[in-house]
Design an enzyme around this catalytic site. Structure first.
Site, short mmCIF file in Angstrom:
data_model
loop_
_atom_site.label_atom_id
_atom_site.label_comp_id
_atom_site.label_asym_id
_atom_site.label_seq_id
_atom_site.Cartn_x
_atom_site.Cartn_y
_atom_site.Cartn_z
CB CYS A 339 23.47 -38.84 -19.36
SG CYS A 339 24.82 -38.77 -20.56
CG HIS A 444 26.33 -37.48 -15.59
ND1 HIS A 444 25.58 -38.61 -15.34
CD2 HIS A 444 26.79 -37.59 -16.86
CE1 HIS A 444 25.61 -39.38 -16.42
NE2 HIS A 444 26.32 -38.79 -17.35
#
Length: 512
Positions: A339, A444
């Site tokens: 991310c 994630h």
């Protein structure tokens, strides 16, 4: 039983006393007893968040508690989430949707008062829909500077007429004084809501503690309903980044027969539970690195997610870790960005609308062929897809299904082929990119995928010129369920459940 849930609230004398874990324990205990259980925390401040199936964002602690209760997480369990973006400001997330960034001064006033009806509605709906609701407070109910606009501690207890268990961490010292002091500082009607005291994280012979327990009950008139021992033989996912300070270990102390995986300890690191599955592997040691001196000789380096990507990227450059990461990659050593870490490994990160910080643009590490620009709208979605690349360790799990969740403000344009094919609502799209020994992704929860994690670890052992001794990795789902059950057993044997059920007004065969 009536359609109004039995209820219990876990408040603490301070932060990090174990409220979240004890709430999870009670969720699992009553779930095991056959009740329809639900967790609730009105307002949570955390950088560890999760995306629900409906695309809403909520605090990770309530997700863990929902899993312990055997129910699907939903944003009503945590209607207000504050995600710090700096020393004095946070992004405000209400009912799962980001509302923008605000200073603490601006939030703790009229704006916070305006959120109370949202908390009320979520609380009462959950009390109507469930048989048991386990509620967690935040920090301490005795923080007098914040009490005027409280929406998470005693105001919730009074609104829902919820009996409170007050928890103190006896391991850190001063537990008796913190209990007595807390009860002295709250208002009389709030004190009346405290129906029991729990001393948490106890080490030693409980017989030696008895005089202290007698003192507490005599001094406060409130029963001590439990002394919960300190445990470290199983792990429940943590939310507070304080726990990371215990993980920044010296790599020279690690056993030689383990892989050394280093995660960069960014100032605004988020979603560090991404790496818990790696910690569960018996042949892996995982540590957090804050400076070049702690670098060591890792088998893999991970740049994690961030709530302030531009500020954390500036930290990498100013600390020298940026150049160290570049040199590490040029040596063809394995590097993964998740991310915000994925964005930092790219060529540039732009924030023209100042959605995260005062910076408008900062040069990336130039490792991955991507450029990122932030927008006002946050992308929050649970993701399911397939491994389509055969680069690096992914060749071992090509074609395998993967799942995770995405939570980012930025959009990245890439020149490389994607690593994963993700099934969106209406279309397929690619995620991630690889360059040399580095790869990055927005996903994630990547390492929760057992097949992918096994492929990564086997590949890292092969890079050492060795064959992995283990034939398979432990299942994350099985580890989680076992940990919840062990936690429930530990707490069940450490508290007076009969008294707690009576406090909650539970009428069942379990209290007979």
């Amino acid at each position: 039983m009536s359609n109004k849930a039995a209820r219990l609230m876990v408040q603490g004398t301070s932060s990090n006393v174990g409220k979240s874990v004890l709430a999870a324990a009670f969720c699992r205990i009553f779930y095991q007893e056959g009740y329809k259980v639900c967790p609730f925390k009105a307002q949570n401040m955390a950088l560890n968040s999760f995306i629900t199936t409906s695309g809403g964002e909520m605090g990770r602690a309530q997700v863990v508690q929902a899993q312990a209760a055997g129910v699907e997480p939903e944003v009503r369990m945590n209607p207000i989430l504050l995600k710090p973006t700096g020393h004095t400001g946070s992004q405000i997330v209400i009912m799962g949707k980001a509302q923008g960034t605000m200073s603490a001064r601006d939030y703790h006033g009229e704006y916070q008062r305006q959120t109370w009806p949202i908390v009320q509605e979520a609380l009462h709906v959950l009390l109507e829909e469930n048989e048991v609701v386990i509620i967690e407070g935040a920090g301490s109910p005795a923080e007098v500077n914040l009490k005027q606009n409280d929406i998470v501690n005693m105001r919730v207890a009074l609104e829902g007429q919820v009996p409170v268990l007050l928890v103190a961490d006896i391991d850190r010292g001063g537990a008796l004084a913190s209990v007595v002091g807390t009860l002295e500082l709250v208002e009389p009607e709030e004190r009346a809501m405290v129906r029991g005291i729990i001393l948490n994280k106890f080490r030693g012979d409980i017989a030696l503690l008895q005089p202290a327990l007698d003192f507490l009950e005599e001094k406060t008139g409130i029963p001590v309903v439990g002394v919960v021992p300190y445990f470290d033989h199983f792990r429940i996912p943590e939310e507070d980044s304080v726990v990371l300070e215990e993980r920044g270990m010296d790599s020279t102390l690690f056993p030689q027969n383990c892989l050394d995986i280093a995660v960069i300890r960014l100032p605004y690191l988020s979603n560090f539970t991404d790496f818990d599955p790696l910690m569960d592997e018996p042949d892996v040691t995982l540590r957090y690195v804050k400076n070049i001196e702690e670098w060591g000789n890792p088998d893999l380096v991970i740049v994690p997610g961030s709530k302030n990507t531009l500020a954390d990227l500036r930290f990498l450059w100013e600390s020298g870790l940026g150049e160290k990461l570049q040199a590490y990659w040029k040596e063809e050593s394995p590097l993964i960005g998740i991310c915000g870490g994925y964005q930092m490994l790219g060529r540039v990160v732009r924030d023209p609308l100042h959605t995260e910080s005062d910076l408008e643009e900062i040069k990336g590490l130039g490792i991955l062929p991507i450029e990122t620009e932030f927008a006002l709208e946050k992308h929050t979605v649970q993701s399911r897809g397939t491994v389509i690349a055969d680069a690096l360790f992914l060749q071992k799990c090509k074609g395998e299904a993967i799942q995770g969740y995405e939570i980012h403000m930025g959009r990245s344009s890439s020149e490389g082929a994607p690593l994963f094919e993700i099934q969106g609502q209406d279309t397929l799209y690619g995620d991630g990119v690889q360059a040399g020994s580095a790869l990055g992704t927005y996903l994630h929860g990547l390492f929760d995928n057992d097949a992918l994690r096994t492929a990564l670890i086997e590949w890292l052992w092969e890079r050492r010129g060795e064959k992995r001794a283990l034939t398979r990795s432990p299942s994350q789902a099985a580890i989680r369920e076992q940990a919840f059950n062990e936690l429930a057993e530990l707490v069940r044997n450490s508290v007076d459940l009969k008294k707690i059920r009576k406090i909650m007004g539970l009428e069942s065969e379990w209290s007979m």
